[in-house]
Design a protein around this motif. Structure first.
Motif, short mmCIF file in Angstrom:
data_model
loop_
_atom_site.label_atom_id
_atom_site.label_comp_id
_atom_site.label_asym_id
_atom_site.label_seq_id
_atom_site.Cartn_x
_atom_site.Cartn_y
_atom_site.Cartn_z
N GLU A 138 74.76 69.82 63.84
CA GLU A 138 73.84 69.37 64.87
C GLU A 138 72.94 68.28 64.31
O GLU A 138 72.64 68.25 63.11
N ASN A 143 64.77 59.76 70.93
CA ASN A 143 64.85 59.53 72.38
C ASN A 143 63.59 58.84 72.88
O ASN A 143 62.54 59.46 73.01
N TRP A 154 68.55 60.12 81.15
CA TRP A 154 67.96 61.44 81.30
C TRP A 154 67.70 61.78 82.77
O TRP A 154 67.94 62.91 83.21
N GLY A 159 72.48 63.89 79.14
CA GLY A 159 71.68 64.05 77.93
C GLY A 159 71.85 65.37 77.24
O GLY A 159 71.53 65.49 76.06
N LYS A 160 72.34 66.37 77.95
CA LYS A 160 72.48 67.71 77.35
C LYS A 160 73.92 68.21 77.36
O LYS A 160 74.18 69.39 77.14
N GLU A 161 74.84 67.30 77.59
CA GLU A 161 76.25 67.69 77.70
C GLU A 161 76.79 68.26 76.40
O GLU A 161 77.55 69.22 76.40
N PRO A 163 75.91 70.13 73.04
CA PRO A 163 74.81 70.90 72.43
C PRO A 163 74.56 70.58 70.97
O PRO A 163 73.57 71.04 70.41
N LYS A 166 70.38 67.32 69.66
CA LYS A 166 69.08 67.81 70.09
C LYS A 166 68.13 66.62 70.30
O LYS A 166 68.26 65.59 69.65
N ALA A 167 67.17 66.81 71.17
CA ALA A 167 66.27 65.72 71.53
C ALA A 167 64.99 65.73 70.71
O ALA A 167 64.49 66.79 70.32
N MET A 215 63.82 66.96 78.37
CA MET A 215 64.73 66.77 77.23
C MET A 215 64.96 68.04 76.43
O MET A 215 65.88 68.11 75.64
N ASP A 216 64.06 69.03 76.60
CA ASP A 216 64.01 70.17 75.69
C ASP A 216 63.81 69.66 74.26
O ASP A 216 64.53 70.05 73.33
#
Length: 414
Positions: A138, A143, A154, A159-161, A163, A166-167, A215-216
């Motif tokens: 990861e 961003n 976003w 943006g989260k496709e 895993p 990470k943002a 974005m988490d």
């Protein structure tokens, strides 16, 4: 139990090979970010490190070079840095490590052959290949919510496709150019003004909170000049104290400060024109002392700051130092800094991040970094064996995983 140096070396190398890295700071993106992800041999060769090194030998006007197509730029760099002289710099060697680890014939010296490899590769295939070769599972992106292209991605729901990516919410324009960045915030529907008056602080906090949630994001990040401080009454200081620090506390995200860059000292060089300067560690002491409920991730660009930074980390458990950033990513300096940190902090730091701007940089930066960090660990473990202490494979695995992934997640609490 491990009792002799040769057994130690074998087990340590095995553990370094098997550990899956969390790369805590990069500039790479998943496939759904499209052209924002840079990959391929021409991108590797036109990395700004190599552009700066090219101009050590070339008298071509900067503007003329940047007008050339990417492939032609790469041709010039390949000829100048790799064929006309031996490629001994770290960035030059890194390009060769990429080719070697991809299974390409380094001895052929054929850019055409290397380009042909990429013609058969999709972006998604290359991401999978690079992650596997680099031993990375990861990465944390950079961003920039003030970049309209990225903001649109976003807002589209992408943006989260993947895993593995990470943002991290990058906020340089907010702190370094509020005169313009506040217009972006206004256009997004937040009630801010140019003077940061009225409801502006509350609205900036709402803007940051909304984007962290969208974005988490694992942390907020900013690259700062050597003279950064929070002791004045500047607009930048107000934004840090009234917006960034409260939002980080409320959202339980760290504030990452990357301090020491002098932007565009040679502006025509573009990204290759940045330099560095020595910073004052007093600002980190002030932040950690006055904001004990905040978490601070810190890296500094000047070699001269490194010992003081390590000593500062001994004093504050809300401070995590990370990486050998940018101009510090040379083997001799990585070895020196890693050894000093181990001797000062034990295993309570993050030794490296890639800062990769091109996907394939993950390959060489982790290949080289694991080898260097492994040499330092081997020396320190050998010192332990000399005292009569014994080590187990499980203990070495624990330590390696702490340095390359667990320290980061433990510090963030996620």
């Amino acid at each position: 139990m491990i009792r002799d140096p040769q057994q130690l070396r074998t087990i340590l190398q095995n553990e370094l090979s098997r550990v899956k890295v969390t790369d805590v700071h990069t500039h790479v993106f998943p496939a759904d970010f499209g052209q924002m992800l840079l990959f391929g041999i021409d991108e590797v060769l036109t990395y700004h490190y190599l552009i700066a090194e090219f101009f050590r030998y070339s008298d071509m006007p900067y503007g003329e070079f940047y007008k050339l197509p990417k492939e032609k730029q790469a041709d010039l760099i390949w000829q100048t840095l790799f064929l006309d002289r031996s490629p001994v710099s770290e960035a030059q060697r890194g390009a060769l490590t990429v080719l070697k680890n991809l299974g390409l014939d380094v001895q052929s010296r054929s850019l055409g052959e290397y380009r042909e490899y990429y013609r058969s590769r999709t972006m998604r295939q290359q991401i999978d290949t690079v992650f596997s070769l680099a031993g990375v599972d990861e990465v944390v992106m950079t961003n920039d919510v003030f970049d309209p292209q990225e903001r649109a991605i976003w807002k589209s729901g992408a943006g989260k496709e993947d895993p593995r990516f990470k943002a991290a919410l990058r906020i340089d324009p907010l702190l370094m150019d509020y005169a313009n960045s506040h217009k972006t915030i206004q256009a997004e529907g937040y009630q801010v003004d140019a003077s940061f008056g009225g409801d502006s602080p509350a609205e900036v906090r709402r803007f940051l909170t909304d984007w962290i949630r969208r974005m988490d994001a694992l942390y907020m990040a900013v690259s700062l000049p050597p003279d950064f401080n929070i002791s004045d009454n500047s607009l930048r200081t107000r934004i840090v104290k009234e917006c960034i620090l409260p939002v980080c506390r409320e959202q339980d995200v760290a504030f990452a400060l990357m301090i020491g860059v002098k932007k565009l000292v040679n502006e025509p060089l573009g990204l290759a024109g940045d330099s560095l300067g020595k910073a004052d560690l007093g600002v980190i002491e002030e932040l950690c002392t006055n904001y004990p409920k905040n978490k601070f991730l810190v890296t500094m660009l000047s070699r001269e700051n490194q010992h003081e930074l390590a000593i500062t980390a001994r004093k504050y458990r809300n401070l995590m130092i990370f990486g050998c950033w940018w101009f510090l990513n040379n083997p001799s300096i990585v070895m020196e800094i890693t050894k000093m940190r181990l001797e000062t902090l034990g295993l309570s730091f993050i030794p490296q991040h890639s800062d990769a701007r091109v996907l394939e940089h993950l390959i060489y930066k982790w290949d080289h970094s694991k080898a260097l960090i492994g040499q330092v660990l081997e020396e320190k473990y050998t010192d332990l064996l000399a005292t009569g202490w014994t080590l187990s494979t499980e203990e070495i695995r624990r330590d390696v995983e702490a340095l390359f992934r667990d320290n980061f997640h433990r510090f963030l609490g996620r």
